[in-house]
Enzyme design. Structure first.
Site, PDB file in Angstrom:
ATOM      1  N   GLY A   1       5.048   4.723  -9.009  1.00 50.55           N
ATOM      2  CA  GLY A   1       5.861   3.572  -9.292  1.00 50.55           C
ATOM      3  C   GLY A   1       4.882   2.419  -9.077  1.00 50.55           C
ATOM      4  O   GLY A   1       5.229   1.109 -10.052  1.00 50.55           O
ATOM      5  N   HIS A   2       3.913   2.302  -8.406  1.00 51.30           N
ATOM      6  CA  HIS A   2       3.174   0.796  -8.210  1.00 51.30           C
ATOM      7  C   HIS A   2       2.099   0.893  -9.501  1.00 51.30           C
ATOM      8  O   HIS A   2       2.178  -0.177  -9.880  1.00 51.30           O
ATOM      9  CB  HIS A   2       2.270   1.063  -6.950  1.00 51.30           C
ATOM     10  CG  HIS A   2       3.196   1.004  -5.816  1.00 51.30           C
ATOM     11  ND1 HIS A   2       3.074   1.911  -4.985  1.00 51.30           N
ATOM     12  CD2 HIS A   2       3.738  -0.251  -4.986  1.00 51.30           C
ATOM     13  CE1 HIS A   2       4.098   1.711  -3.758  1.00 51.30           C
ATOM     14  NE2 HIS A   2       4.141   0.379  -3.886  1.00 51.30           N
TER      15      HIS A   2
ATOM     16  N   LEU B   1       0.385   3.562  -2.176  1.00 56.14           N
ATOM     17  CA  LEU B   1       0.759   3.616  -3.535  1.00 56.14           C
ATOM     18  C   LEU B   1       1.310   4.955  -4.131  1.00 56.14           C
ATOM     19  O   LEU B   1       0.774   5.892  -3.603  1.00 56.14           O
ATOM     20  CB  LEU B   1      -0.403   3.045  -4.086  1.00 56.14           C
ATOM     21  CG  LEU B   1      -0.837   1.647  -3.723  1.00 56.14           C
ATOM     22  CD1 LEU B   1      -2.216   1.180  -4.548  1.00 56.14           C
ATOM     23  CD2 LEU B   1       0.038   0.857  -3.856  1.00 56.14           C
TER      24      LEU B   1
ATOM     25  N   GLY C   1       9.245  -3.932  -8.524  1.00 51.51           N
ATOM     26  CA  GLY C   1       9.842  -2.745  -8.901  1.00 51.51           C
ATOM     27  C   GLY C   1      11.613  -3.123  -8.632  1.00 51.51           C
ATOM     28  O   GLY C   1      11.891  -3.622  -7.558  1.00 51.51           O
TER      29      GLY C   1
ATOM     30  N   GLY D   1       0.886  -1.187   0.014  1.00 44.54           N
ATOM     31  CA  GLY D   1       0.082   0.095  -0.160  1.00 44.54           C
ATOM     32  C   GLY D   1       1.046   1.281   0.096  1.00 44.54           C
ATOM     33  O   GLY D   1       2.007   1.215  -0.208  1.00 44.54           O
TER      34      GLY D   1
ATOM     35  N   SER E   1       7.483   4.573  -0.970  1.00 45.61           N
ATOM     36  CA  SER E   1       6.142   5.003  -0.074  1.00 45.61           C
ATOM     37  C   SER E   1       6.957   5.860   1.244  1.00 45.61           C
ATOM     38  O   SER E   1       6.212   6.467   2.095  1.00 45.61           O
ATOM     39  CB  SER E   1       5.670   3.601   0.286  1.00 45.61           C
ATOM     40  OG  SER E   1       5.276   2.954  -0.583  1.00 45.61           O
TER      41      SER E   1
ATOM     42  N   ILE F   1      11.042   4.385 -11.003  1.00 48.05           N
ATOM     43  CA  ILE F   1      10.334   5.255 -11.365  1.00 48.05           C
ATOM     44  C   ILE F   1      10.830   6.569 -10.407  1.00 48.05           C
ATOM     45  O   ILE F   1      10.831   6.494  -9.518  1.00 48.05           O
ATOM     46  CB  ILE F   1       8.762   5.428 -11.259  1.00 48.05           C
ATOM     47  CG1 ILE F   1       8.217   3.967 -12.179  1.00 48.05           C
ATOM     48  CG2 ILE F   1       7.934   6.536 -11.840  1.00 48.05           C
ATOM     49  CD1 ILE F   1       8.399   4.163 -13.623  1.00 48.05           C
TER      50      ILE F   1
END
Ligand code: PAF
Length: 282
Positions: A36-37, A33, A147, A31, A186, A176
């Protein structure tokens, strides 16, 4: 978008998809988010008919209980982002659902488990592979996407998949970055305005090493990268290394195989990691 909380309901959902011949991609997350996610969800669509995300803050991978407690959980924001991303379902189990009884987990992830993050966060990759195995068992995906920012994590998951001969393709997606170079994470939301400026030293040092790679020796590159941190207030370097891409052991020569530069540092109270591939690809 379906929001699923139990393994039984997930099993039902997945069985129907599989029966209809759909290929399934899983994007596991904790979570909080960010773009990137969402890039993982976007890339997942190229590999599968249906994308399932999971949101689960996994207690067994935290070595510090304070870190677990303060891990951001902006659920409403996460669900909005996922539903806009075109992900078909999100699996959000409780801790009790994933760990109904105490269990000991130890798998042989190879020597790379104990270096870098493994040295600073003892047992972390056992916890990561434990939950990823449980998620794989529930979702039975054809492909799972992670990632590259968590470079060592992806290697550990690949080792676990190989160990259990799981028929799951593991895809590593590029990091990213914010426009100024900071890798999205995060944890960035914990950075103060000052920390946020100081945090740029990680990507700057990595970029410097990538740009100078053909000019200098490995030793000289590492020394120069470490100098970036000596001159940066508010940042405490844990490691800066140039390592072999598959063993994660420190590289001794530029020709010994593909290489990656990896860094971890505490910026204020927030620990950040980043990396850049110097030769070869993931
Ligand atoms: O990278 C993460 O967010 C987590 O480590 C993962 C892979 C979802 C397992 O909890």
């Amino acid at each position: 978008m379906e929001v699923i909380h139990t393994k039984a309901a997930l099993n039902n959902f997945v069985s129907q998809l599989k029966y209809k011949g759909n290929k399934i991609a899983l994007v596991p997350t904790m979570g909080a988010l960010h773009a990137g996610h969402i890039s993982l969800v976007d890339q997942a669509k190229q590999f599968a008919d249906v994308v399932i995300c999971s949101i689960f803050v996994n207690p067994t991978q935290f070595t510090d209980t304070k870190d677990l407690e303060k891990y951001p959980r902006p659920l409403e924001h996460d669900l909005d982002m996922l539903s806009a991303s075109g992900c078909e379902a999100v699996f959000m189990p409780s801790v009790q659902e994933m760990y109904p009884k105490p269990e000991a987990w130890h798998v042989d992830l190879g020597p790379a488990e104990f270096v870098l993050e493994g040295q600073f966060r003892k047992g972390h990759f056992q916890g990561v592979t434990q939950i990823v195995k449980k998620l794989f068992d529930c979702v039975m995906p054809d492909v799972a996407l992670f990632g590259q920012k968590d470079f060592q994590q992806v290697l550990m998951i690949k080792n676990m998949v190989e160990l259990f001969t799981m028929p799951i393709e593991i895809v590593t997606c590029p990091i990213i970055r914010e426009t100024d170079g900071l890798a999205m994470s995060s944890r960035n939301m914990h950075l103060s305005t000052e920390d946020r400026k100081h945090a740029l030293v990680l990507s700057e040092a990595l970029l410097f090493v990538a740009e100078r790679f053909s000019e200098d020796s490995i030793g000289a590159l590492i020394e120069q990268a470490k100098d970036f941190f000596k001159h940066q207030v508010g940042v405490e370097l844990d490691y800066f290394t140039i390592s072999n891409i598959t063993t994660l052991m420190p590289a001794e020569s530029k020709t010994e195989g593909d290489l990656v530069a990896l860094v971890a540092a505490k910026v204020g109270a927030t620990r950040l990691i980043d990396n850049i591939i110097l030769t070869g690809k993931n």
